[in-house]
Design an enzyme around this catalytic site. Structure first.
Site, PDB file in Angstrom:
ATOM      1  N   HIS A  12       2.518  -1.118  13.479  1.00 21.42           N
ATOM      2  CA  HIS A  12       2.430  -0.714  12.076  1.00 21.42           C
ATOM      3  C   HIS A  12       1.554  -1.662  11.258  1.00 21.42           C
ATOM      4  O   HIS A  12       1.457  -1.503  10.032  1.00 21.42           O
ATOM      5  CB  HIS A  12       3.831  -0.661  11.465  1.00 21.42           C
ATOM      6  CG  HIS A  12       4.782   0.207  12.223  1.00 21.42           C
ATOM      7  ND1 HIS A  12       4.752   1.575  12.144  1.00 21.42           N
ATOM      8  CD2 HIS A  12       5.769  -0.103  13.097  1.00 21.42           C
ATOM      9  CE1 HIS A  12       5.696   2.080  12.923  1.00 21.42           C
ATOM     10  NE2 HIS A  12       6.335   1.079  13.517  1.00 21.42           N
TER      11      HIS A  12
ATOM     12  N   ASP B  81       5.465  -1.590   2.110  1.00 24.83           N
ATOM     13  CA  ASP B  81       4.563  -1.918   3.213  1.00 24.83           C
ATOM     14  C   ASP B  81       3.470  -2.875   2.731  1.00 24.83           C
ATOM     15  O   ASP B  81       2.724  -2.565   1.796  1.00 24.83           O
ATOM     16  CB  ASP B  81       3.934  -0.646   3.764  1.00 24.83           C
ATOM     17  CG  ASP B  81       3.181  -0.902   5.049  1.00 24.83           C
ATOM     18  OD1 ASP B  81       3.841  -1.030   6.087  1.00 24.83           O
ATOM     19  OD2 ASP B  81       1.937  -0.990   5.003  1.00 24.83           O
ATOM     20  N   LEU B  82       3.363  -4.027   3.401  1.00 26.00           N
ATOM     21  CA  LEU B  82       2.361  -5.011   3.003  1.00 26.00           C
ATOM     22  C   LEU B  82       0.952  -4.477   3.226  1.00 26.00           C
ATOM     23  O   LEU B  82       0.672  -3.842   4.244  1.00 26.00           O
ATOM     24  CB  LEU B  82       2.535  -6.309   3.801  1.00 26.00           C
ATOM     25  CG  LEU B  82       3.473  -7.363   3.196  1.00 26.00           C
ATOM     26  CD1 LEU B  82       4.887  -6.835   3.032  1.00 26.00           C
ATOM     27  CD2 LEU B  82       3.463  -8.628   4.051  1.00 26.00           C
ATOM     28  N   ASP B  83       0.072  -4.775   2.271  1.00 22.86           N
ATOM     29  CA  ASP B  83      -1.333  -4.393   2.366  1.00 22.86           C
ATOM     30  C   ASP B  83      -2.114  -5.590   2.891  1.00 22.86           C
ATOM     31  O   ASP B  83      -2.407  -6.535   2.148  1.00 22.86           O
ATOM     32  CB  ASP B  83      -1.859  -3.959   1.007  1.00 22.86           C
ATOM     33  CG  ASP B  83      -3.265  -3.382   1.078  1.00 22.86           C
ATOM     34  OD1 ASP B  83      -3.939  -3.581   2.114  1.00 22.86           O
ATOM     35  OD2 ASP B  83      -3.695  -2.736   0.099  1.00 22.86           O
TER      36      ASP B  83
ATOM     37  N   PHE C 105      17.107  10.154  40.453  1.00 20.46           N
ATOM     38  CA  PHE C 105      15.887   9.441  40.068  1.00 20.46           C
ATOM     39  C   PHE C 105      15.211   8.884  41.311  1.00 20.46           C
ATOM     40  O   PHE C 105      15.856   8.267  42.157  1.00 20.46           O
ATOM     41  CB  PHE C 105      16.217   8.310  39.094  1.00 20.46           C
ATOM     42  CG  PHE C 105      15.005   7.562  38.595  1.00 20.46           C
ATOM     43  CD1 PHE C 105      14.330   7.998  37.473  1.00 20.46           C
ATOM     44  CD2 PHE C 105      14.547   6.417  39.249  1.00 20.46           C
ATOM     45  CE1 PHE C 105      13.211   7.317  37.008  1.00 20.46           C
ATOM     46  CE2 PHE C 105      13.437   5.732  38.794  1.00 20.46           C
ATOM     47  CZ  PHE C 105      12.763   6.184  37.676  1.00 20.46           C
TER      48      PHE C 105
ATOM     49  N   GLU D  53       6.076  -6.883  19.666  1.00 16.40           N
ATOM     50  CA  GLU D  53       6.815  -5.643  19.865  1.00 16.40           C
ATOM     51  C   GLU D  53       5.910  -4.487  19.453  1.00 16.40           C
ATOM     52  O   GLU D  53       5.758  -4.204  18.263  1.00 16.40           O
ATOM     53  CB  GLU D  53       8.098  -5.622  19.025  1.00 16.40           C
ATOM     54  CG  GLU D  53       8.898  -4.331  19.184  1.00 16.40           C
ATOM     55  CD  GLU D  53       9.467  -3.780  17.886  1.00 16.40           C
ATOM     56  OE1 GLU D  53      10.374  -2.953  17.950  1.00 16.40           O
ATOM     57  OE2 GLU D  53       8.976  -4.160  16.801  1.00 16.40           O
TER      58      GLU D  53
ATOM     59  N   ASP E 192       0.800  -1.217   0.000  1.00 15.23           N
ATOM     60  CA  ASP E 192       0.000   0.000   0.000  1.00 15.23           C
ATOM     61  C   ASP E 192       0.836   1.271   0.000  1.00 15.23           C
ATOM     62  O   ASP E 192       0.325   2.357  -0.272  1.00 15.23           O
ATOM     63  CB  ASP E 192      -0.998   0.020   1.163  1.00 15.23           C
ATOM     64  CG  ASP E 192      -0.355  -0.196   2.524  1.00 15.23           C
ATOM     65  OD1 ASP E 192       0.801   0.214   2.722  1.00 15.23           O
ATOM     66  OD2 ASP E 192      -1.016  -0.797   3.400  1.00 15.23           O
TER      67      ASP E 192
ATOM     68  N   ASP F  29       0.913   3.221   9.647  1.00 10.31           N
ATOM     69  CA  ASP F  29       0.949   1.961   8.905  1.00 10.31           C
ATOM     70  C   ASP F  29       2.322   1.775   8.260  1.00 10.31           C
ATOM     71  O   ASP F  29       2.906   0.700   8.313  1.00 10.31           O
ATOM     72  CB  ASP F  29      -0.151   1.972   7.841  1.00 10.31           C
ATOM     73  CG  ASP F  29      -0.226   0.680   7.044  1.00 10.31           C
ATOM     74  OD1 ASP F  29       0.340  -0.330   7.494  1.00 10.31           O
ATOM     75  OD2 ASP F  29      -0.856   0.677   5.981  1.00 10.31           O
TER      76      ASP F  29
ATOM     77  N   ASP G 225       7.333  -8.722  15.101  1.00  7.24           N
ATOM     78  CA  ASP G 225       8.002  -7.445  14.880  1.00  7.24           C
ATOM     79  C   ASP G 225       7.003  -6.364  14.472  1.00  7.24           C
ATOM     80  O   ASP G 225       6.036  -6.622  13.753  1.00  7.24           O
ATOM     81  CB  ASP G 225       9.051  -7.628  13.777  1.00  7.24           C
ATOM     82  CG  ASP G 225       9.897  -6.395  13.560  1.00  7.24           C
ATOM     83  OD1 ASP G 225      10.517  -5.925  14.528  1.00  7.24           O
ATOM     84  OD2 ASP G 225       9.936  -5.895  12.411  1.00  7.24           O
TER      85      ASP G 225
END
Length: 488
Positions: A238, A203-205, A305, A264, A163, A197, A234
């Protein structure tokens, strides 16, 4: 994670030497890893990357080439051959270790041919905003895998499988982000950059039936081929959230196996992790990224801290059953994409926190266990990551023998904190952990064991501590350090 006090070992780092030996090394280390107390090993991506024999694996080219075909200038991957991979899985499992494979579905890189495509530029910072008119250009979007010649799968990837992309082969630059004609960004993704995305490459659709079908088929093939026990997924933020629920449901139904999976989803906001877990129906665990950032900031700020806040806003505190805790990984190590390392002085604190507490599924980074040295990308001296195995092994041993029973926290001082594990009927020994980011300190804690003697497994103290008749003891800690007191 189904194992009592399970511990995951990340078996690689970004700069693992590209000599094709990792699979053999992991096989050779299987007994030592099991003896140390690890129960599972996370492998790097096994498929051929666009960089061939030097690709870390995240530049995904051919998922079916596990180091078997002469593609991208190499038969083997960075880590070895297909045969060596399968032998490593068997060797690790033979020593009682589960094996998790790293799966990269977000993108494909290193196409074999270009195609003429139409694309419309969108704003890099707000992908919902159009940034130009439609352009026709050539793009590297045709994947034919000539070296594999149709073995295992005859599917060839074309431009309509994607895409978006950012490399214009006609102008030979990556200045623009293009949404391809008749394609749309997924909406069930992170809303960073308006719509996150797109991450990189092609980028895979996931709206294309052929794409989802091929990935479902690959999952069955890979599982049957390798017999791994689970997955690390992974770049989850996205990819449409519904996809992994579909993919994992398919594989679990097909195999009849649990297939532990950790995703992730990189965000420092725990609310984002809760939302994703809800959207995916709890089919996976997630890495506790907010905890990593707390550890990173604590290591940078030193005694400034507030240690009482170390677990605030973390997944392990708010949804512990779904938290995989970690200190650093291949992306956070120096000069990598998510550079946010935990400073060396604080690594013992961080590993004691994830290994010796009741909640979460801890993951130990190989570069923290074995150490690592690699060239700096910005010039100057080599980057050196220190070997912390001396203390990590002692924490693993304490986890195995004393990490049982109720937990009582003493997070009541800005610099010095502690907690107690009371033991169980099968493992009756108690454990008291104390750490400080300031000067030498101590905690007065109830171990619920009257007149019991405790020794410090870190070796920082050679004398013992004896609890009083009511079970209370005074447990010291060296400045800027951690001590682990276990019942003798």
């Amino acid at each position: 994670m189904s194992m009592t006090n399970g511990v995951l070992f990340q078996g690689f780092h970004w700069h693992t030497e590209a000599n094709g030996r990792l699979w053999n090394e992991l096989a050779g280390n299987a007994q030592a890893l099991a003896d140390a107390g690890f129960t599972a090993v996370w492998l790097p991506p096994a498929g051929k990357g666009a960089g061939g024999g030097i690709d870390v694996g995240y530049g995904s080219y051919d998922l079916f080439d596990l180091g078997e075909f002469d593609q991208k200038g190499s038969v083997r991957t960075k880590y070895g051959t297909r045969q060596e991979l399968l032998a490593a899985v068997q060797a690790l499992q033979g020593k009682g270790l589960q094996v998790y494979a790293d799966v990269v579905f977000n993108h494909k890189d290193g196409a074999d041919e270009t195609e003429a495509v139409w694309g419309q530029p969108v704003d890099w910072n707000d992908r919902n905003r159009i940034a130009g008119e439609w352009e026709q250009f050539h793009a590297w979007t045709k994947f034919t895998f000539p070296g594999r010649a149709g073995k295992y799968s005859s599917f060839q990837w074309r431009w309509w499988c994607f895409d978006a992309l950012s490399y214009n082969a006609t102008t030979q630059n990556t200045h623009k982000l293009y949404r391809l004609k008749d394609r749309g960004f997924e909406t069930d993704v992170s809303h960073e950059q308006g719509n996150y995305d797109y991450l990189l490459a092609n980028d895979l659709d996931m709206g294309v039936d052929f794409v989802r079908g091929e990935l479902l088929y690959w999952g069955r093939w890979f599982l049957e081929t390798t017999q791994v026990d689970g997955f690390r997924l992974d770049a989850c933020k996205h990819i449409r959230a519904s996809w992994f629920a579909e993919w994992l449901g398919h594989l679990r139904s097909h195999s009849g196996r649990e297939l532990f999976t950790v995703g992730e989803y990189w965000s420092p906001r725990v609310q984002d992790l809760h939302h994703y877990l809800s959207r995916t129906g709890g089919v996976m665990s997630l890495f506790d990224v907010p905890l990593h950032y707390n550890l990173h900031y604590a290591s940078q700020r030193g005694r400034g801290f507030d240690m009482r806040t170390l677990l605030d806003g973390t997944l392990v505190k708010e949804q512990p059953a779904k938290a995989v805790t970690f200190v650093d990984n291949h992306d956070t190590q120096p000069h990598e994409s998510l550079f946010s390392p935990v400073e060396p002085w604080f690594k013992p604190h961080a590993y004691a926190l994830i290994l010796l507490r009741r909640d979460g599924y801890p993951c130990v980074f190989s570069a923290d266990y074995y150490g690592a040295t690699y060239p700096s990308r910005i010039g100057g001296p080599d980057v050196r990551l220190y070997d912390h195995s001396f203390l990590i092994n002692r924490f693993l041993s304490a986890r195995r023998d004393y990490g049982f029973g109720d937990q009582y926290d003493y997070f009541d001082h800005p610099n010095t904190i502690g907690w107690v594990r009371t033991g169980s009927a099968q493992h009756p020994g108690a454990m008291a952990v104390v750490m400080t980011n300031g000067s030498e300190g101590s905690k007065w804690m109830n171990v619920f064991k009257a007149n019991a003697q405790f020794r410090d497994v870190t070796g920082h103290f050679t004398h013992s501590v004896t609890s009083n008749g009511a079970g209370w003891g005074h447990f010291p800690c060296r400045g800027g350090n951690v001590s682990v007191w276990v019942q003798q």
